[in-house]
Design an enzyme around this catalytic site. Structure first.
Site, short mmCIF file in Angstrom:
data_model
loop_
_atom_site.label_atom_id
_atom_site.label_comp_id
_atom_site.label_asym_id
_atom_site.label_seq_id
_atom_site.Cartn_x
_atom_site.Cartn_y
_atom_site.Cartn_z
N LYS A 1 3.51 3.71 -17.11
CA LYS A 1 3.60 3.12 -18.42
C LYS A 1 3.41 1.60 -18.34
O LYS A 1 3.04 0.96 -19.33
CB LYS A 1 4.99 3.36 -19.05
CG LYS A 1 5.40 4.80 -19.21
CD LYS A 1 6.78 4.81 -19.90
CE LYS A 1 7.43 6.15 -19.81
NZ LYS A 1 8.76 6.16 -20.45
N PHE B 1 12.00 -9.05 -8.26
CA PHE B 1 11.85 -7.94 -9.19
C PHE B 1 11.66 -8.50 -10.59
O PHE B 1 12.54 -9.16 -11.12
CB PHE B 1 13.07 -7.02 -9.13
CG PHE B 1 12.81 -5.71 -9.81
CD1 PHE B 1 13.28 -5.47 -11.10
CD2 PHE B 1 12.07 -4.72 -9.19
CE1 PHE B 1 13.02 -4.28 -11.74
CE2 PHE B 1 11.81 -3.52 -9.82
CZ PHE B 1 12.29 -3.30 -11.10
N VAL B 2 10.51 -8.26 -11.16
CA VAL B 2 10.21 -8.82 -12.48
C VAL B 2 10.16 -7.72 -13.54
O VAL B 2 9.76 -6.59 -13.26
CB VAL B 2 8.87 -9.60 -12.48
CG1 VAL B 2 8.99 -10.85 -11.65
CG2 VAL B 2 7.73 -8.74 -11.99
N ASP C 1 9.30 -2.31 -16.34
CA ASP C 1 10.67 -1.90 -16.64
C ASP C 1 11.59 -1.90 -15.43
O ASP C 1 11.17 -2.02 -14.29
CB ASP C 1 10.65 -0.47 -17.20
CG ASP C 1 10.38 0.57 -16.09
OD1 ASP C 1 11.05 1.62 -16.10
OD2 ASP C 1 9.51 0.31 -15.23
N LYS D 1 0.88 0.36 -1.48
CA LYS D 1 0.82 1.77 -1.08
C LYS D 1 0.41 2.67 -2.24
O LYS D 1 -0.40 3.58 -2.09
CB LYS D 1 2.18 2.22 -0.53
CG LYS D 1 2.50 1.63 0.83
CD LYS D 1 3.86 2.11 1.32
CE LYS D 1 4.35 1.24 2.48
NZ LYS D 1 5.82 1.22 2.56
N ASP E 1 2.57 -4.05 -5.60
CA ASP E 1 3.67 -4.52 -4.76
C ASP E 1 3.27 -4.40 -3.29
O ASP E 1 2.56 -5.25 -2.75
CB ASP E 1 4.91 -3.70 -5.11
CG ASP E 1 6.18 -4.23 -4.47
OD1 ASP E 1 7.26 -4.03 -5.02
OD2 ASP E 1 6.09 -4.86 -3.38
N LYS F 1 2.11 -8.96 -5.69
CA LYS F 1 3.18 -9.56 -4.89
C LYS F 1 2.64 -10.07 -3.57
O LYS F 1 1.82 -9.43 -2.91
CB LYS F 1 4.28 -8.54 -4.65
CG LYS F 1 5.21 -8.41 -5.84
CD LYS F 1 6.53 -7.84 -5.44
CE LYS F 1 7.44 -7.69 -6.65
NZ LYS F 1 8.66 -6.96 -6.34
#
Lengths: 220, 187
Positions: free
Chosen positions: A86, A204-205, A211, A158, A155, A183
């Protein structure tokens, strides 16, 4: 005297290397963000968020530029945009809108067709290795097409790697990746992403459709 | 039902020359019936109506893919602006579903919901369904009865009945227009 409103503030340029452009806007590890008082946000998040890390306006300005990179690079006149739900829905919607706007005011028009795939890769704030596809995993509509994968955040890389492998099995003509946030945790993440909005530290944003267990998607 | 803008059957629309329309569609389109800016203004008002009706409790905004996604994004942006700028704000979560409708033996419409989180999450919430087009209403009826089994507090539907353009399509073409050339009924 009526002065026209200045939309973007420019600074006289220093030397910038071409290679740097691929990294996007680089946000340093010690970037403190802006105080919440300087912006608006929903009252119900008042105690949960620390600062405004990247304001909405600069996200939009950066996406406008990414749209132009995409227009310049895709020689075909039609592409399939694969939106990763999402988290990707806002980035995808705004990127496609800018591509359309550019198309209206230039001779080149890049026809975009948007398709969706739903992935679940985070549990709380930890990213997982497996590619969990929710709903249909059939991407046969990609066969022979020029594809732009649109993802909100890359991130470890992977998930993106696994997704690209899955996409390749359907025989697309060409695949490129647009990641709004990448990142700075691994070289892989950067090299997988062709169009980077912002390179960010390993924090962590949330917000702009990203979310924490379904909360915070409604921040800008 | 909240008030809506009715476009008459004999609506002439505007000449294409008065707007920016992608060149490759120039020969396929007739008129601009609803300009994009007008859509946005109307959407802004829908957002206000929605907050008024549903803002007392956690809203789950359910987007029906694929046609609804552009309208969904714009509508939610307006809801977020309202949320950002008032003393009270309503928690808002989003989800995306696809609907497959089929007729069973008794020729009553049924729907299957594909994708999306567990429907049980809707229990006790105010559910806003954002759909691209409601033609006969049979599919929507079936969806509503399916969702009401999950015991939401409230369900409302925003149909966005533009026939072409604004992320709707005619055989996958025309989704990339921002103006629309069809009729509109609203929430």
């Amino acid at each position: 005297v009526n002065k026209p409103a200045v939309q973007t503030v420019f600074i006289m340029s220093a030397q910038v290397k071409d290679g740097d452009m691929k990294r996007g806007i680089v946000i340093k590890d010690d970037w403190p963000g802006y105080s919440l008082d300087l912006f608006t946000y929903p009252e119900h998040y008042h105690h949960d968020i620390e600062n405004v890390y990247i304001p909405h306006g600069i996200i939009m300005d950066r996406i406008e530029r990414l749209a132009r990179y995409v227009m310049d690079d895709f020689e075909d006149s039609k592409i399939v945009v694969l939106c990763v739900l999402k988290g990707g829905y806002k980035f995808c919607s705004d990127l496609v809108e800018f591509i359309k706007i550019l198309g209206r005011s230039s001779n080149r028009y890049l026809e975009t067709r948007v398709e969706f795939i739903r992935l679940k890769s985070y549990l709380n704030d930890q990213s997982t290795e497996d590619l969990h596809i929710i709903g249909s995993s059939d991407l046969s509509f990609l066969r022979g097409k020029s594809v732009l994968v649109v993802e909100a955040i890359v991130d470890t890389g992977k998930t993106m790697m696994a997704l690209l492998k899955h996409v390749e099995t359907f025989g697309p003509k060409m695949v490129k990746v647009a990641g709004l946030l990448v990142k700075r945790v691994s070289n892989m993440a950067g090299s997988l992403t062709d169009y980077v909005g912002f390179e960010i530290p390993n924090r962590f944003v949330v917000g702009y459709a990203l979310d924490y267990n379904e909360y915070f998607r409604d921040l800008n | 039902m909240a008030s809506y803008l009715q476009i008459p059957d004999d609506e002439k629309g505007h000449d294409l020359d008065l707007f920016c329309v992608p060149r490759h569609y120039e020969n396929d389109l007739d008129k601009v019936i609803i300009p994009h800016g007008f859509i946005m203004d109307r959407t802004e008002r829908l957002a206000r109506d929605i907050i008024q009706d549903m803002g007392g409790h956690h809203i789950v905004a359910l987007c029906v893919l694929k046609g609804g996604y552009k309208f969904f994004a714009d509508l939610l942006d307006y809801i977020k602006v309202l949320n950002h700028n008032s003393d009270k704000s309503v928690p808002l979560t989003v989800d995306f579903i696809r609907i497959k409708s089929y007729c069973n033996d008794k020729s009553t419409n049924s729907v299957k919901v594909i994708g999306g989180d567990e429907l049980s999450n809707l229990s006790g919430k105010n559910v806003l369904i954002v759909e691209d087009i409601v033609e006969t209403g049979r599919t929507m009826q079936a969806l509503l009865s399916l969702l009401s089994k999950c015991n939401p507090k409230m369900i409302k539907v925003v149909p966005d009945a533009f026939l072409v353009g604004y992320a709707l399509d005619h055989n996958e073409y025309f989704r990339d227009l921002s103006v629309s050339v069809g009729k509109s009924h609203s929430y």
